[in-house]
Design an enzyme around this catalytic site. Structure first.
Site, PDB file in Angstrom:
ATOM      1  N   GLY A  16       0.862  -1.151  -0.110  1.00 31.24           N
ATOM      2  CA  GLY A  16      -0.001   0.068   0.128  1.00 31.24           C
ATOM      3  C   GLY A  16       0.837   1.315   0.005  1.00 31.24           C
ATOM      4  N   SER A  17       1.943   1.221  -0.615  1.00 32.01           N
ATOM      5  CA  SER A  17       2.701   2.496  -0.524  1.00 32.01           C
ATOM      6  C   SER A  17       2.058   3.688  -1.477  1.00 32.01           C
ATOM      7  CB  SER A  17       4.131   2.420  -1.201  1.00 32.01           C
ATOM      8  OG  SER A  17       4.301   1.926  -2.771  1.00 32.01           O
ATOM      9  N   MET A  94      -4.643  -6.507  -7.126  1.00 30.12           N
ATOM     10  CA  MET A  94      -4.187  -7.635  -7.988  1.00 30.12           C
ATOM     11  C   MET A  94      -5.271  -8.414  -8.382  1.00 30.12           C
ATOM     12  SD  MET A  94      -1.128  -6.603  -7.884  1.00 30.12           S
ATOM     13  CE  MET A  94      -0.443  -8.178  -9.072  1.00 30.12           C
ATOM     14  N   ARG A  95      -6.611  -7.859  -8.752  1.00 26.48           N
ATOM     15  CA  ARG A  95      -7.806  -8.475  -9.372  1.00 26.48           C
ATOM     16  C   ARG A  95      -8.138  -7.563 -10.349  1.00 26.48           C
ATOM     17  NH1 ARG A  95      -7.543 -13.490  -7.815  1.00 26.48           N
ATOM     18  NH2 ARG A  95      -9.894 -13.946  -8.422  1.00 26.48           N
ATOM     19  N   LEU A  97     -11.091  -6.473 -12.738  1.00 26.94           N
ATOM     20  CA  LEU A  97     -12.532  -5.929 -12.279  1.00 26.94           C
ATOM     21  C   LEU A  97     -13.391  -6.197 -13.847  1.00 26.94           C
ATOM     22  CD1 LEU A  97     -12.044  -2.673 -10.305  1.00 26.94           C
ATOM     23  CD2 LEU A  97     -12.935  -5.224  -9.326  1.00 26.94           C
ATOM     24  N   HIS A 113      -0.040   2.380 -12.854  1.00 32.88           N
ATOM     25  CA  HIS A 113       0.660   0.999 -13.439  1.00 32.88           C
ATOM     26  C   HIS A 113       2.066   1.424 -13.429  1.00 32.88           C
ATOM     27  CE1 HIS A 113       1.349  -2.620 -15.531  1.00 32.88           C
ATOM     28  NE2 HIS A 113       1.990  -2.023 -16.410  1.00 32.88           N
ATOM     29  N   ASP A 145     -10.830   0.136 -17.546  1.00 36.61           N
ATOM     30  CA  ASP A 145     -11.611  -0.569 -18.211  1.00 36.61           C
ATOM     31  C   ASP A 145     -11.672  -2.121 -17.915  1.00 36.61           C
ATOM     32  OD1 ASP A 145      -9.504  -1.354 -19.911  1.00 36.61           O
ATOM     33  OD2 ASP A 145     -10.010  -0.154 -21.710  1.00 36.61           O
ATOM     34  N   GLY A 147     -10.273  -4.642 -19.645  1.00 43.57           N
ATOM     35  CA  GLY A 147      -9.209  -4.950 -20.045  1.00 43.57           C
ATOM     36  C   GLY A 147      -7.878  -4.975 -18.929  1.00 43.57           C
ATOM     37  N   GLU A 178       5.466   7.420  -9.086  1.00 44.30           N
ATOM     38  CA  GLU A 178       4.202   6.803  -8.770  1.00 44.30           C
ATOM     39  C   GLU A 178       3.734   7.709  -7.533  1.00 44.30           C
ATOM     40  OE1 GLU A 178       3.413   2.567  -8.496  1.00 44.30           O
ATOM     41  OE2 GLU A 178       5.355   2.193  -9.595  1.00 44.30           O
TER      42      GLU A 178
END
Length: 224
Positions: A16-17, A94-95, A97, A113, A145, A147, A178
């Site tokens: 969670g950084s 890491m899922r 949607l 990302h 989205d 993808g 980031e």
């Protein structure tokens, strides 16, 4: 915090950084959003501790506890709705949607990302960059989205790839960008300075280009 701030729901799976970067940004009086809820699909994620330390509601919706993806996403959606979440930010979630889930927050789900998309989507983006021998890497904030890292790009920050870089060194250099880029992109998005235009975005360049240059010298704005 002011009730006029946009309420964010942050989805996490790990340390969670990037969540911390958002929490730190939201702690500033001039930031237009607040983290209303943090939800992890991994019960042991350290990001949950970051949320609790900041006094933010932290919830677990374990994907392994649901037989079907639709059931998991319904539980996720119920948790976000209970916190009156208006925008969703993925921070190491890491899922993937589904389009059905995203439809409930159409145009209001963001992700960061660790590559200059559309290059190197998916897992181990830094490793992919090193394997391909690129000379410049970076990070991207984009709308989500259905993808894998394919949504319209909001902003990007670039970093050099050094000759002796390994995955850890490059990841660390990208991560520093980031942490600067994500809060800025959230600010732009929730204040209406970013609009969707098919597969692209339109950014109010006059208002944002200077801010990006000041806040993040490596960043660029995609605008039309």
């Amino acid at each position: 915090m002011s009730s006029q701030r946009v309420r964010l729901g942050v989805l996490v799976s790990g340390s969670g950084s990037n969540l911390q970067a958002l929490l730190d940004a939201c702690a500033r009086e001039d930031f237009p959003a607040e983290v209303a809820c943090v939800v992890s699909n991994v019960p042991t994620a350290f990001a949950l501790e970051r949320a609790r330390k900041a006094g933010v509601t932290a919830k677990v919706v374990d994907h392994k506890a649901h037989a079907a993806k639709a059931d998991f996403e319904k539980a996720l959606l119920d948790t976000l709705r209970a916190a009156n979440v208006e925008w969703v930010c993925l921070a190491g979630f890491m899922r993937l949607l589904s389009a059905d889930f995203l439809g409930h927050y159409a145009g209001r789900v963001l992700n960061i990302h660790p590559s200059l998309l559309p290059a190197f989507p998916g897992l181990h983006a830094q490793r992919q960059a090193l394997e391909r021998g690129v000379k410049v890497a970076g990070c991207t904030v984009h709308f989500v989205d259905a993808g894998t890292d394919t949504g319209p790009i909001i902003a990007q920050a670039a970093v050099p790839v050094m000759p002796d870089d390994d995955e850890k060194a490059l990841s660390s250099r990208i991560l520093a960008e980031e942490h600067r880029l994500y809060p800025l992109a959230v600010r732009l998005a929730v204040t209406g300075k970013v609009t969707l235009d098919a597969a692209r975005t339109r950014v109010e360049a006059r208002a944002t280009a200077g801010e990006l240059a000041l806040r993040n010298p490596g960043a660029t704005v995609e605008s039309a």
